[in-house]
Design an enzyme around this catalytic site. Sequence first.
Site, PDB file in Angstrom:
ATOM      1  N   LYS A  70       8.718  -0.531   7.368  1.00 18.20           N
ATOM      2  CA  LYS A  70       8.515  -0.551   5.555  1.00 18.20           C
ATOM      3  C   LYS A  70       7.512  -0.542   5.336  1.00 18.20           C
ATOM      4  O   LYS A  70       6.070  -0.947   5.715  1.00 18.20           O
ATOM      5  CB  LYS A  70       9.680  -1.637   5.796  1.00 18.20           C
ATOM      6  CG  LYS A  70       9.382  -2.249   4.076  1.00 18.20           C
ATOM      7  CD  LYS A  70      10.325  -2.872   3.740  1.00 18.20           C
ATOM      8  CE  LYS A  70       9.274  -4.899   3.633  1.00 18.20           C
ATOM      9  NZ  LYS A  70      10.121  -5.386   3.191  1.00 18.20           N
ATOM     10  N   ARG A 113      15.830  -9.456   1.813  1.00 20.42           N
ATOM     11  CA  ARG A 113      15.566 -10.796   2.466  1.00 20.42           C
ATOM     12  C   ARG A 113      14.677 -12.231   2.458  1.00 20.42           C
ATOM     13  O   ARG A 113      14.920 -12.346   3.364  1.00 20.42           O
ATOM     14  CB  ARG A 113      15.192  -9.339   3.476  1.00 20.42           C
ATOM     15  CG  ARG A 113      14.427  -8.845   3.222  1.00 20.42           C
ATOM     16  CD  ARG A 113      12.394  -9.413   3.364  1.00 20.42           C
ATOM     17  NE  ARG A 113      11.659  -8.777   4.294  1.00 20.42           N
ATOM     18  CZ  ARG A 113      10.767  -8.913   3.814  1.00 20.42           C
ATOM     19  NH1 ARG A 113      10.104 -10.286   3.646  1.00 20.42           N
ATOM     20  NH2 ARG A 113       9.328  -8.058   4.311  1.00 20.42           N
ATOM     21  N   ARG A 164       5.798 -16.567 -19.189  1.00 12.65           N
ATOM     22  CA  ARG A 164       6.128 -15.486 -20.547  1.00 12.65           C
ATOM     23  C   ARG A 164       7.826 -16.996 -20.503  1.00 12.65           C
ATOM     24  O   ARG A 164       8.536 -16.003 -20.307  1.00 12.65           O
ATOM     25  CB  ARG A 164       6.200 -14.481 -19.789  1.00 12.65           C
ATOM     26  CG  ARG A 164       4.730 -13.466 -19.690  1.00 12.65           C
ATOM     27  CD  ARG A 164       4.861 -12.634 -19.974  1.00 12.65           C
ATOM     28  NE  ARG A 164       5.954 -11.948 -20.823  1.00 12.65           N
ATOM     29  CZ  ARG A 164       6.225 -10.389 -20.325  1.00 12.65           C
ATOM     30  NH1 ARG A 164       5.463  -9.796 -19.610  1.00 12.65           N
ATOM     31  NH2 ARG A 164       7.457  -9.726 -21.334  1.00 12.65           N
ATOM     32  N   GLY A 224       5.162 -16.613  -2.685  1.00 16.70           N
ATOM     33  CA  GLY A 224       4.808 -15.326  -3.333  1.00 16.70           C
ATOM     34  C   GLY A 224       3.195 -15.002  -3.131  1.00 16.70           C
ATOM     35  O   GLY A 224       2.955 -13.960  -3.126  1.00 16.70           O
TER      36      GLY A 224
END
Length: 327
Positions: A70, A113, A164, A224
Amino acid sequence: MPAIRVLSRTDVECALGMKEAIDLMRKGFYLLSEGKVDVPMRVNMPLSAHEGRALFMPIYSPVHTRLAQKIVTIHPGNDVRGLPFIHALVFIADAATGRPLAIMDGESITSLRTGAGSGLATDLLAREDATVAAVFGAGVQARAQLEAMCAVRPITKAYVFGRRSDRADAFARKMIARLGIEVCVAPDPETLAMADVIATATTSLTPVFDPQNLRPGCHINGIGSFRPDMTEIPAETVTAATVVVDQRAACLAEAGDILVPIARGDITADHIHAEIGEIVAGTKPGRTAPNEITLFKSVGNAIQDLVVANRLVELAQSEGIGTEIEI
């Protein structure tokens, strides 16, 4: 050269659902922790002139007889350009002959995934009676995180925390329509205390919540941060939690959420309780107490891409999904 199949975002999204992807993660992480796949450390190449970076993630699985790679590009500035934050392609080949089999949209695979990995962790670590979710972030990854949590627990309400308000509002409306549950923008940081299951899906360099707002017995999926200088989870939370990772070596090289408390002297590498594949295999226990805080930290692993891509190749061959082209 024989024809190679190309799978678009629509092909991927229509062919494979979250529940099946979670089952694929179960097998994939088991193989990873058992040492049955060859996964070199990914190459993380800064694109300094463009404030971005490129990731190259190769893998060879003798079990699947597949070779995959990937390529991901990450450009935080793309938001103002009206472009996706992440672009990606997945290539998969027959390992026995080297014959290329398919090229696929990697953005949809990455979202699916990553969500499915957290879904597996939630299934293994969260309390069975978890009904309230919280998500930090309002992008594609956050949507997959919430969908995955709902796939394995009876979630009836979810809060979204976003920088936001317009994006958080849009996220809530979209997920109400998609999941049929109550989704609302969190009115204040203290709302986190309502959550049984939490997902952090941001690009923050600093922790996104106050550990004092955590509910005892909650489960956290931290997906993250993927660099040593990125942290979404407070060091105090990592120190207090039972920490499960996708792969020890990768997290000890890349996961700021773990590296920061290690550098502070709060914990050592031995604080990592298990790889998720070890819990799947039954060689390490999952949750052991109702009030235990559990944390799944993932930086993403190529085994996740391979098991999804391999299944998509199977579906493409049996159902004619995608487009064949001559190269």
